[in-house]
Design a protein around this motif. Structure first.
Motif, PDB file in Angstrom:
ATOM      1  N   ASP A 236       0.851  -1.184   0.000  1.00 37.31           N
ATOM      2  CA  ASP A 236       0.000   0.000   0.000  1.00 37.31           C
ATOM      3  C   ASP A 236       0.890   1.238   0.000  1.00 37.31           C
ATOM      4  O   ASP A 236       1.507   1.569   1.020  1.00 37.31           O
ATOM      5  CB  ASP A 236      -0.911   0.024   1.217  1.00 37.31           C
ATOM      6  N   TYR A 284      -5.334   1.432  -6.003  1.00 35.68           N
ATOM      7  CA  TYR A 284      -4.538   0.283  -6.440  1.00 35.68           C
ATOM      8  C   TYR A 284      -3.692  -0.311  -5.322  1.00 35.68           C
ATOM      9  O   TYR A 284      -3.117  -1.379  -5.479  1.00 35.68           O
ATOM     10  CB  TYR A 284      -3.653   0.665  -7.639  1.00 35.68           C
ATOM     11  N   SER A 286      -2.983  -2.069  -1.530  1.00 38.50           N
ATOM     12  CA  SER A 286      -3.673  -3.144  -0.821  1.00 38.50           C
ATOM     13  C   SER A 286      -4.739  -2.611   0.122  1.00 38.50           C
ATOM     14  O   SER A 286      -5.725  -3.290   0.410  1.00 38.50           O
ATOM     15  CB  SER A 286      -2.666  -4.009  -0.041  1.00 38.50           C
ATOM     16  N   GLN A 367       2.291  -7.289  -7.517  1.00 36.30           N
ATOM     17  CA  GLN A 367       1.373  -7.439  -8.645  1.00 36.30           C
ATOM     18  C   GLN A 367       0.810  -6.080  -9.075  1.00 36.30           C
ATOM     19  O   GLN A 367      -0.390  -5.890  -9.241  1.00 36.30           O
ATOM     20  CB  GLN A 367       0.253  -8.424  -8.318  1.00 36.30           C
ATOM     21  N   ILE A 368       1.738  -5.145  -9.274  1.00 35.55           N
ATOM     22  CA  ILE A 368       1.390  -3.809  -9.749  1.00 35.55           C
ATOM     23  C   ILE A 368       2.264  -3.486 -10.952  1.00 35.55           C
ATOM     24  O   ILE A 368       3.480  -3.692 -10.921  1.00 35.55           O
ATOM     25  CB  ILE A 368       1.596  -2.743  -8.653  1.00 35.55           C
ATOM     26  N   SER A 381      -3.195  -2.418 -10.750  1.00 34.67           N
ATOM     27  CA  SER A 381      -3.029  -3.449  -9.727  1.00 34.67           C
ATOM     28  C   SER A 381      -3.723  -4.735 -10.168  1.00 34.67           C
ATOM     29  O   SER A 381      -4.954  -4.791 -10.235  1.00 34.67           O
ATOM     30  CB  SER A 381      -3.611  -3.006  -8.386  1.00 34.67           C
ATOM     31  N   ARG A 384      -5.679  -6.350  -7.289  1.00 32.70           N
ATOM     32  CA  ARG A 384      -7.015  -5.816  -7.041  1.00 32.70           C
ATOM     33  C   ARG A 384      -7.887  -5.899  -8.295  1.00 32.70           C
ATOM     34  O   ARG A 384      -8.804  -5.103  -8.498  1.00 32.70           O
ATOM     35  CB  ARG A 384      -6.945  -4.379  -6.526  1.00 32.70           C
ATOM     36  N   HIS A 418      -8.649  -7.363  -2.743  1.00 34.30           N
ATOM     37  CA  HIS A 418      -7.213  -7.621  -2.856  1.00 34.30           C
ATOM     38  C   HIS A 418      -6.942  -9.114  -2.708  1.00 34.30           C
ATOM     39  O   HIS A 418      -7.268  -9.723  -1.706  1.00 34.30           O
ATOM     40  CB  HIS A 418      -6.447  -6.840  -1.783  1.00 34.30           C
ATOM     41  N   ARG A 420      -3.863 -11.896  -4.297  1.00 30.53           N
ATOM     42  CA  ARG A 420      -2.703 -12.065  -5.180  1.00 30.53           C
ATOM     43  C   ARG A 420      -2.658 -13.434  -5.858  1.00 30.53           C
ATOM     44  O   ARG A 420      -1.619 -13.837  -6.369  1.00 30.53           O
ATOM     45  CB  ARG A 420      -1.413 -11.819  -4.404  1.00 30.53           C
TER      46      ARG A 420
END
Length: 572
Positions: A236, A284, A286, A367-368, A381, A384, A418, A420
């Protein structure tokens, strides 16, 4: 305009961080714009009357010094939230520091009120030093550490030597040193380390120095190789700045050079999420926050180009009105002291900025995806479900917080939870890169308190819950924040860049929605710009993108119900 005084301020500490090149390098100092510095004070001092109105100023009240107006004035709360008491540091700084526009400098009443606030905390906390925030007998680590570090610093600023307050700080620090919390919120542990170290400085007790070092090790153990610190299972960027702020202050206080490399990586990560308009963070992350704590960036700005970029971007966003506004009664005071200390520790010089104007970076652990050119920036993201922000020179920002589906029976499901474990497909390259993410929607429900539920919960906490605080917290986290219930609707979002990134790409976004259960019938379908479906205290704040229109997909509802699949394509 506030008057600008370009002098070395008392207590300025921006030159105490040693050199580390990993967060942007030191390519030669450049002068920073001193006119921007004043925006720290403009943002802080404008809120001081409101802060002074929030505290019980009557010394004949038992609640003298309480900052929680819902408790002492409106009587709508049955106990005070300790989180509000961090306002004591703002009062201490205003009393003790001569600042442009600070009409309260040397005002004896401010010192009295700061001390009253700390004495109220000492009287109102539990016997073991713990405190509550949202519900009785919560013994909340977050409220405990936010207020602890603020009170300890206030004692230092005011040179307080008072047995009642010292004993309270020791009780609070002992409780913090012995207790953890469910869920990984790294910023809380960074605040714990900072508060413990401040108490060690005040009392001279080695056990608090050792406890602070243990918390620092805890925090560093939760840092990804990509530079981010874990917040509820992911990265975040907003809360990242809180952790950076604490670690930068600890670096300055302890002289521990082992913090340099983690700080460099942390700042480099944060720099990816400074938007072209100076705004920062968003859905985007967490936890979907827009937090920005500038003080740590100022402590690092003279050595790290990325930290200087972030601080200057934040100041420009204040000047342009593009920063997030934490305006409600709970949030407005959160960073007032941080803004004042950022002004005090403002660095007049900075390293040269990174010459790289274009980047394409996929952070596989977070994962961004971040793609930036001189004219455009896109942040996506996958964790997300494809939530993204897109900026292009001369055009309004695009903010997409994901899909919301309402079924005929009234239930709703979203794509933004959220998680992953979604399927991610990424083909990078100079021409026509493609990024897609696919997964199931998640059921959500927006609950509000009722008199019956609130009464039952509070009675339960008084009778039983006080003995199992961690279990109660874990259950609430699962219900409001971390719990996931998959919905039999699959959502796939595909991004296609049609031109090379250096030429300012056009982005095509393709959403595919599939109903996997024949019994499902959809009533409405939409994509929102800034909604947040799990509970986060600092979510839902205002920034200009909050007024972007929702995309109503009503024309796709009937085809989706008939064919069980629909494709929505947009070009941005």
């Amino acid at each position: 305009m506030w008057p600008i005084i370009d002098v070395e301020m008392p207590g300025s500490r921006h030159d105490t961080i040693t050199d580390s090149q990993a967060a942007g390098g030191l390519a030669g100092p450049l002068a920073r714009d001193p006119g921007l510095r004043a925006w720290y004070l403009r943002a802080a001092i404008g809120e001081v009357p409101r802060l002074l109105g929030s505290i019980d100023r009557n010394p004949y009240h038992a609640t003298y010094g309480c900052f929680d107006r819902q408790f002492w004035h409106y009587r709508t709360a049955a106990f005070p939230s300790e989180m509000y008491q961090e306002g004591v540091l703002t009062l201490a700084l205003l009393y003790a520091r001569r600042l442009p526009g600070n009409v309260w400098f040397g005002e004896r009443r401010l010192r009295d009120l700061a001390l009253a606030g700390m004495r109220f905390s000492a009287r109102s906390c539990h016997a073991d030093g713990s405190c509550d925030d949202y519900y009785p007998f919560e013994r909340a680590l977050g409220a405990a550490v936010f207020s602890l570090q603020a009170a300890a610093r206030a004692c230092q600023v005011l040179a307080v030597d008072e047995a009642e307050l010292t004993n309270w700080l020791v009780r609070r620090a002992d409780w913090v040193a012995r207790h953890d919390e469910s869920g990984r919120l790294t910023n809380h542990h960074a605040l714990a380390a900072l508060g413990l170290w401040r108490v060690a400085e005040i009392t001279g007790l080695d056990r608090f120095r050792q406890a602070a070092r243990e918390r620092i090790a805890h925090v560093l153990g939760w840092q990804s190789d990509e530079g981010w610190f874990e917040e509820y299972g992911g990265a975040d960027p907003g809360y990242q700045t809180v952790t950076i702020d604490c670690l930068a202050q600890l670096r300055q206080a302890t002289g521990d050079s082992s913090l340099d490399e983690p700080l460099a990586r942390a700042v480099s990560f944060a720099r990816l999420f400074l938007h072209p308009d100076g705004s920062y963070g968003g859905e985007y992350g967490s936890r979907g926050t827009y937090h920005f704590y500038p003080h740590g960036m100022e402590l690092l700005a003279c050595q790290h180009a990325a930290a200087a970029d972030l601080a200057d971007g934040f100041l420009q966003s204040l000047a342009q009105g593009t920063s997030a506004v934490f305006g409600d009664d709970r949030l407005y005071a959160h960073r007032l002291a941080n803004l004042i200390e950022a002004y005090l520790d403002w660095s007049p010089s900075r390293p040269s900025p990174d010459a790289t104007a274009s980047i394409e970076r996929y952070l596989s652990e977070a994962q961004i995806l971040v793609r930036r050119s001189p004219e455009r920036q896109t942040i996506i993201s996958a964790a997300r479900g494809g939530v993204f922000k897109h900026y292009a020179t001369g055009r309004p920002a695009v903010s997409d917080a994901g899909l919301i589906v309402e079924l005929s029976d009234g239930r709703t499901a979203v794509s933004q939870a959220h998680h992953r474990a979604r399927h991610v497909d990424y083909h990078s390259g100079e021409r026509s890169p493609v990024f897609s993410v696919s997964g199931l929607l998640t059921w959500v429900a927006h609950e509000a308190a009722t008199p019956l539920k609130q009464a039952a919960f509070h009675v339960g906490m008084v009778l039983v819950g006080r003995w199992c605080r961690t279990l109660i917290r874990r259950l609430l986290q699962r219900r409001l924040i971390t719990g996931r219930r998959d919905c039999p609707i699959r959502h796939t979002r595909r991004f296609e860049w049609l031109d090379p990134v250096d030429e300012g790409p056009t982005v095509r976004v393709i959403d595919t929605v599939e109903l996997l259960d024949d019994r499902l019938q959809v009533r409405s379908l939409a994509i929102g710009p800034d909604h947040q479906t799990v509970y986060v205290a600092v979510s839902g704040v205002y920034q200009p993108s909050a007024l972007l229109p929702w995309l109503d997909l009503k024309d796709h509802v009937e085809p989706l119900n008939r064919h069980r699949r629909v494709v929505v394509m947009r070009e941005i």
